[in-house]
Design a protein around this motif. Sequence first.
Motif, mmCIF file in Angstrom:
data_model
loop_
_atom_site.group_PDB
_atom_site.id
_atom_site.type_symbol
_atom_site.label_atom_id
_atom_site.label_comp_id
_atom_site.label_asym_id
_atom_site.label_seq_id
_atom_site.Cartn_x
_atom_site.Cartn_y
_atom_site.Cartn_z
ATOM 1 N N LEU A 112 32.967 8.449 24.759
ATOM 2 C CA LEU A 112 32.341 8.533 25.962
ATOM 3 C C LEU A 112 31.973 9.687 26.227
ATOM 4 N N CYS A 147 24.844 10.521 14.304
ATOM 5 C CA CYS A 147 24.253 8.970 14.444
ATOM 6 C C CYS A 147 23.426 8.747 14.974
ATOM 7 N N SER A 148 22.870 9.029 15.851
ATOM 8 C CA SER A 148 21.735 8.784 16.222
ATOM 9 C C SER A 148 20.435 8.264 15.683
ATOM 10 N N CYS A 182 31.165 4.710 16.158
ATOM 11 C CA CYS A 182 31.477 5.240 14.874
ATOM 12 C C CYS A 182 32.744 5.434 14.015
ATOM 13 N N HIS A 213 26.076 15.553 16.853
ATOM 14 C CA HIS A 213 25.920 13.929 17.943
ATOM 15 C C HIS A 213 24.746 13.345 17.013
ATOM 16 N N HIS A 251 27.038 -0.811 20.921
ATOM 17 C CA HIS A 251 27.288 0.982 20.201
ATOM 18 C C HIS A 251 29.241 0.662 20.863
ATOM 19 N N HIS A 295 34.627 1.322 24.453
ATOM 20 C CA HIS A 295 34.913 2.006 24.512
ATOM 21 C C HIS A 295 36.269 1.065 24.302
ATOM 22 N N TRP A 347 27.849 -0.768 25.197
ATOM 23 C CA TRP A 347 28.649 0.320 25.060
ATOM 24 C C TRP A 347 30.603 -0.140 24.851
ATOM 25 N N GLU A 370 24.236 11.233 22.364
ATOM 26 C CA GLU A 370 23.899 10.251 21.931
ATOM 27 C C GLU A 370 22.772 9.661 21.453
ATOM 28 N N HIS A 414 30.082 12.427 23.607
ATOM 29 C CA HIS A 414 29.428 12.374 22.093
ATOM 30 C C HIS A 414 28.447 11.137 22.176
ATOM 31 N N HIS A 415 28.764 10.189 23.396
ATOM 32 C CA HIS A 415 28.719 8.796 23.484
ATOM 33 C C HIS A 415 26.671 9.529 24.028
ATOM 34 N N GLU A 416 27.025 9.786 25.363
ATOM 35 C CA GLU A 416 26.322 10.648 26.374
ATOM 36 C C GLU A 416 25.465 11.602 25.614
#
Length: 453
Positions: free
Chosen positions: A234, A212-213, A29, A209, A227, A260, A258, A241, A237-239
Amino acid sequence: MDIKLTNSRTRSKEVFAPIDPNNVRMYVCGPTVYDRAHLGNARPAIVFDVLARLLRHVYGADHVTYVRNFTDVDDKINARAAESGRSIADITAETTQWYLDDIGAVGVLEPDHMPRATAYIAEMIAMIAGLVESGHAYAAEGHVLFAVDSWKDGYGALSGRSLDDMIAGARVEVAPYKRNPMDFVLWKPSDADTPGWDSPWGRGRPGWHIECSAMSKALLGEVFDIHGGGNDLLFPHHENEIAQSCCANGTDRMANVWLHNEMLQVEGKKMSKSLGNFFTVRDLLDQGVAGEVIRFVMLSTHYRRPMDWTAEKAAEAAMHLRKWYALVDGVAPGKADGVVAALADDLNTAGAIAELHRLAGLKDAAGLRAGLAVMGLIGEAVPDWAKTPDVDLSRYAAQLAAARDAAMQSKDFSAVDALKQALVAAGVEVRMSKAGVELVPGAQFDASKLDAL
């Protein structure tokens, strides 16, 4: 060589096994381009640049696809346009180039793809339409929202939180059209003054969100290898996605690994404009802090630990780099096995820097040169700032030594301290020991400031 990475999804260090070793795929990201990149923005850019370099070293330069996006449709950008009277296109073009210039100055190579959200609106609309059709999203009052209840088994797996915990701990946007407080926006309406695109739900723009998907699927496929991003992404946003990607694509995952990075502090405190410790990358560069120095300080702390930027660390980094550059200048690179081994162990950049110290101690210039290159700390040539200026500091060293000798007798060290402070202010590194006084021009050396002495 095996690469081990700490996977946020499984909360464990794992041996990295790419889906296709001939095309290792990573998505990170990137920034929302409304202003200069601050020091915190530089950390993920540098961390994942090192990982991309490592992957290319292990799998081959042509066998890695690295994607880092630009968010160029966002309410912060809209607000900046409204304040300045400038067009959104002008602002994002300018700030995107600022980012590339500033991040490039700290040794970050450009990824293979740098998609801009506004170029993938059609893909986002198609993904949202598929989610609505499959019952994972619903339209309400010009908005389209993802229905978290439709994916109860998977939502929260990345962050390790239950739905109840997330509702209790999150600052959830309350809206009467939401079926569940945790439902999140995929599409929202735009007014006449806001950027918008035609869609089945009216003129509007995407939520954060979904971009990115849509972009990762278009460039890397439905499931890819890695990713990454800061740990502030985390959740949510990522949840989010993962939820929308898995439901849209019919997969049980979005990425296998993943990663971070932790956050950054300045002089032991959270970076904040109110505390006066907020720096952009450009601020430091304009103050004379070299890009290699910024990068060295960033890499001196493991990516999964909070990183504290201090002026003292920057001065030490400049000193080490100057010594190393003097050793490797004009030397062809050899092998960097120890540095690569450290990086392969969950990107242990602190361990890699320790290996650089070891190589320098052994006077292994070829190995040191190769290690610096793998870390992104040297290009084809030694940077100009690190080349020792043609200046004779011997008289100042003699002056300081005499002042110290006098102070040893009088026990009054005020003159010594004043002289040291003046030298440091001129960008001179002062090294005092029983053997004598050594003065070395530092990265921010300014000969004109010696006139006062």
